[in-house]
Design an enzyme around this catalytic site. Structure first.
Site, PDB file in Angstrom:
ATOM      1  N   PRO A 195       0.829  -1.206   0.000  1.00  0.00           N
ATOM      2  CA  PRO A 195       0.000   0.000   0.000  1.00  0.00           C
ATOM      3  C   PRO A 195       0.864   1.257   0.000  1.00  0.00           C
ATOM      4  O   PRO A 195       1.888   1.300   0.688  1.00  0.00           O
ATOM      5  CB  PRO A 195      -0.826  -0.102   1.291  1.00  0.00           C
ATOM      6  CG  PRO A 195      -0.419  -1.354   1.973  1.00  0.00           C
ATOM      7  CD  PRO A 195       0.646  -2.041   1.183  1.00  0.00           C
ATOM      8  N   VAL A 196       0.454   2.246  -0.792  1.00  0.00           N
ATOM      9  CA  VAL A 196       1.256   3.467  -0.956  1.00  0.00           C
ATOM     10  C   VAL A 196       1.045   4.409   0.235  1.00  0.00           C
ATOM     11  O   VAL A 196      -0.075   4.532   0.738  1.00  0.00           O
ATOM     12  CB  VAL A 196       0.849   4.175  -2.272  1.00  0.00           C
ATOM     13  CG1 VAL A 196       1.549   5.518  -2.420  1.00  0.00           C
ATOM     14  CG2 VAL A 196       1.193   3.284  -3.459  1.00  0.00           C
ATOM     15  N   GLY A 197       2.110   5.047   0.688  1.00  0.00           N
ATOM     16  CA  GLY A 197       2.011   6.102   1.701  1.00  0.00           C
ATOM     17  C   GLY A 197       1.490   5.618   3.035  1.00  0.00           C
ATOM     18  O   GLY A 197       0.780   6.336   3.739  1.00  0.00           O
ATOM     19  N   LEU A 205       5.044   1.554   4.906  1.00  0.00           N
ATOM     20  CA  LEU A 205       5.646   0.232   4.671  1.00  0.00           C
ATOM     21  C   LEU A 205       6.818   0.305   3.689  1.00  0.00           C
ATOM     22  O   LEU A 205       7.380  -0.711   3.315  1.00  0.00           O
ATOM     23  CB  LEU A 205       4.591  -0.751   4.147  1.00  0.00           C
ATOM     24  CG  LEU A 205       3.434  -1.066   5.107  1.00  0.00           C
ATOM     25  CD1 LEU A 205       2.465  -2.060   4.473  1.00  0.00           C
ATOM     26  CD2 LEU A 205       3.951  -1.629   6.426  1.00  0.00           C
ATOM     27  N   GLY A 206       7.159   1.509   3.259  1.00  0.00           N
ATOM     28  CA  GLY A 206       8.337   1.657   2.396  1.00  0.00           C
ATOM     29  C   GLY A 206       8.044   1.379   0.928  1.00  0.00           C
ATOM     30  O   GLY A 206       8.892   0.841   0.208  1.00  0.00           O
ATOM     31  N   SER A 207       6.851   1.777   0.459  1.00  0.00           N
ATOM     32  CA  SER A 207       6.505   1.500  -0.943  1.00  0.00           C
ATOM     33  C   SER A 207       7.430   2.253  -1.901  1.00  0.00           C
ATOM     34  O   SER A 207       7.821   1.719  -2.945  1.00  0.00           O
ATOM     35  CB  SER A 207       5.045   1.871  -1.223  1.00  0.00           C
ATOM     36  OG  SER A 207       4.843   3.248  -1.012  1.00  0.00           O
ATOM     37  N   SER A 208       7.810   3.485  -1.554  1.00  0.00           N
ATOM     38  CA  SER A 208       8.655   4.243  -2.481  1.00  0.00           C
ATOM     39  C   SER A 208      10.052   3.639  -2.539  1.00  0.00           C
ATOM     40  O   SER A 208      10.628   3.500  -3.626  1.00  0.00           O
ATOM     41  CB  SER A 208       8.708   5.728  -2.104  1.00  0.00           C
ATOM     42  OG  SER A 208       9.197   5.888  -0.803  1.00  0.00           O
ATOM     43  N   ALA A 209      10.588   3.212  -1.400  1.00  0.00           N
ATOM     44  CA  ALA A 209      11.920   2.591  -1.405  1.00  0.00           C
ATOM     45  C   ALA A 209      11.900   1.324  -2.249  1.00  0.00           C
ATOM     46  O   ALA A 209      12.820   1.064  -3.033  1.00  0.00           O
ATOM     47  CB  ALA A 209      12.355   2.258   0.024  1.00  0.00           C
ATOM     48  N   ASP A 239      14.901   2.602   4.847  1.00  0.00           N
ATOM     49  CA  ASP A 239      13.965   1.915   3.943  1.00  0.00           C
ATOM     50  C   ASP A 239      14.683   1.310   2.740  1.00  0.00           C
ATOM     51  O   ASP A 239      14.467   0.140   2.400  1.00  0.00           O
ATOM     52  CB  ASP A 239      12.904   2.904   3.419  1.00  0.00           C
ATOM     53  CG  ASP A 239      11.873   3.251   4.464  1.00  0.00           C
ATOM     54  OD1 ASP A 239      12.170   3.098   5.665  1.00  0.00           O
ATOM     55  OD2 ASP A 239      10.766   3.679   4.083  1.00  0.00           O
TER      56      ASP A 239
END
Ligand code: PMV
Length: 301
Positions: A87-89, A92-96, A138
Site C-alpha cells: 500500500p502506498v504512503g 511500509l516503504g513502498s517508495s523505497a 527503507d
C-alpha cells in the site's frame, strides 16, 4: 524482459528514536513491488497510477531513476511496468521498494555492474531528491532483506513468528510527524530525550530477545515501545483501535510501524492467532495483511 522485485519493511522497534541515533530494528517483509523493464523506442512508465513518459507528478521516483541512469549510461528508450502489493504512503516503504527494484532492473538490463551496497545508496539518493529528506533505512532494508539492527546495519535472526499488519488507510506525513516530535523535544528536552533513549534501550534488548527466540518478551517490549510512541504524540485513534483489538485477539505484541499518525500497525503473532487477529483488525476498521520476514531483498525474479 527483466523483472526485479523488492520488499516492504516494518519496524519492530525504534522509529522516531532512530532519527536521534538511537537503535532500531527493521525487517523486510514478504509484500513486494515488481518492476518489469525492456528496451523500447521511447520511455514508457506504466503502473496502477497510469501510463506516462518521464513524469515527476505521477511517477516521481521511477522518473528520477530513469533520468539519473540515462545521464550515466545513455540508452534510447525503455518500457517499465510496475505492479505492487505494498500500500502506498502507509509507512511500509513502498517508495523505497519501487526505487530499488527499478535500479536493480536497469542494473541487469544495461549490465551496470552495481552491487547491493551501491543499489541501496543510489536508492537513498533518489528518495532524498524526491522527498527532500529521507532516512537510509527503507532503501537499505528493501535492498538487503532480513532483520536489520539500525544504525549498525547488522543482520539479526529473523523472528520465527508471523507479522500481521493493519493498515488504517489514514494518510500520514512522515515529515510532519518527525517535526512534531522535534518540537516536543525542543520544548521539553528533559522529558522527551529520556523517552527516545528508552525506546533505543527497548530496541537493544529486542536484539537479544530475537537471538534467544523469546517472542513472548519481544511482544511485551513492543507493547512498551508503543506506549512510548503514544507518549511522544505519534499515535491516533484509528491506530489505537487496531493495536488494542490485535492484542485482545492474542497478539504477542502490537505497535505502530513507521511514522504513525495513521498508516500501519504491526502485530507479532503465533500461527493459531493469525485468523482472529486479522478478523479483529477488520472489525476495528483496518485492512489486515498477514506476512512474515523475508531474507530476500531486491532480486531478479
Ligand atoms: O513512516 P516511514 O516508514 O517513512 O518511517 C518513518 C520512520 C521515522 O523514524 C519516523 C523517520 C525516519 O526517517 O527514520
Amino acid at each position: 524482459m527483466i523483472t526485479c522485485s523488492a520488499p516492504a519493511k516494518v519496524y519492530l522497534f525504534g522509529e522516531h528514536a532512530v532519527v536521534y541515533n538511537e537503535s532500531a530494528i527493521c525487517c523486510a517483509v514478504n509484500i513486494r513491488t515488481r518492476v518489469n523493464i525492456e528496451y523500447s523506442e521511447n520511455i514508457v512508465i506504466n503502473s496502477s497510477l497510469g501510463t506516462t513518459g518521464i513524469d515527476y507528478e505521477i511517477h516521481p521516483y521511477v522518473s528520477a531513476v530513469v533520468d539519473k541512469i540515462r545521464k550515466k549510461s545513455p540508452y534510447r528508450g525503455v518500457s517499465i511496468s510496475i505492479e505492487s502489493d505494498i500500500p502506498v504512503g502507509s509507512g511500509l516503504g513502498s517508495s523505497a521498494a519501487v526505487v530499488v527494484a527499478t535500479i536493480c532492473a536497469f542494473n541487469n538490463l544495461l549490465k551496470l555492474g552495481m552491487d547491493k551496497e551501491s543499489i541501496a545508496s543510489f536508492g537513498h539518493s533518489i528518495e532524498k531528491e524526491i522527498q527532500g529528506a529521507a532516512s537510509a533505512t527503507d532503501t537499505y532494508v528493501s535492498t538487503m532483506g532480513g532483520t536489520v539492527a539500525i544504525p549498525a546495519r547488522r543482520h539479526l535472526k529473523n523472528p520465527l513468528c508471523n507479522l500481521v499488519i493493519g493498515n488504517t488507510n489514514v494518510f500520514s506525513s512522515t515529515g510532519q510527524l518527525v517535526a512534531k516530535v522535534a518540537s516536543l523535544k525542543n520544548i521539553y528536552p528533559e522529558v522527551i530525550t529520556p523517552i527516545l533513549s528508552t525506546i533505543g534501550k527497548a530496541s537493544l534488548r529486542g536484539e537479544s530477545l530475537l537471538e534467544n527466540e523469546d517472542y513472548r518478551a519481544l511482544g511485551e517490549l513492543m507493547n512498551v515501545n508503543q506506549g512510548l510512541l503514544e507518549a511522544i504524540g505519534v499515535g491516533c485513534d484509528e491506530l489505537s483501535r487496531l493495536i488494542h483489538s490485535s492484542r485482545t485477539a492474542g497478539a504477542l505484541g502490537a505497535k505502530i510501524t513507521g511514522a504513525g499518525g495513521g498508516g500501519c500497525m504491526v502485530a507479532l503473532a503465533e500461527n493459531e492467532n493469525i485468523d482472529a487477529i486479522s478478523r479483529e483488525i477488520k472489525n476495528a476498521g483496518g485492512i489486515p495483511i498477514v506476512t512474515g520476514v523475508t531474507d530476500s531483498g531486491v532480486r531478479v525474479d
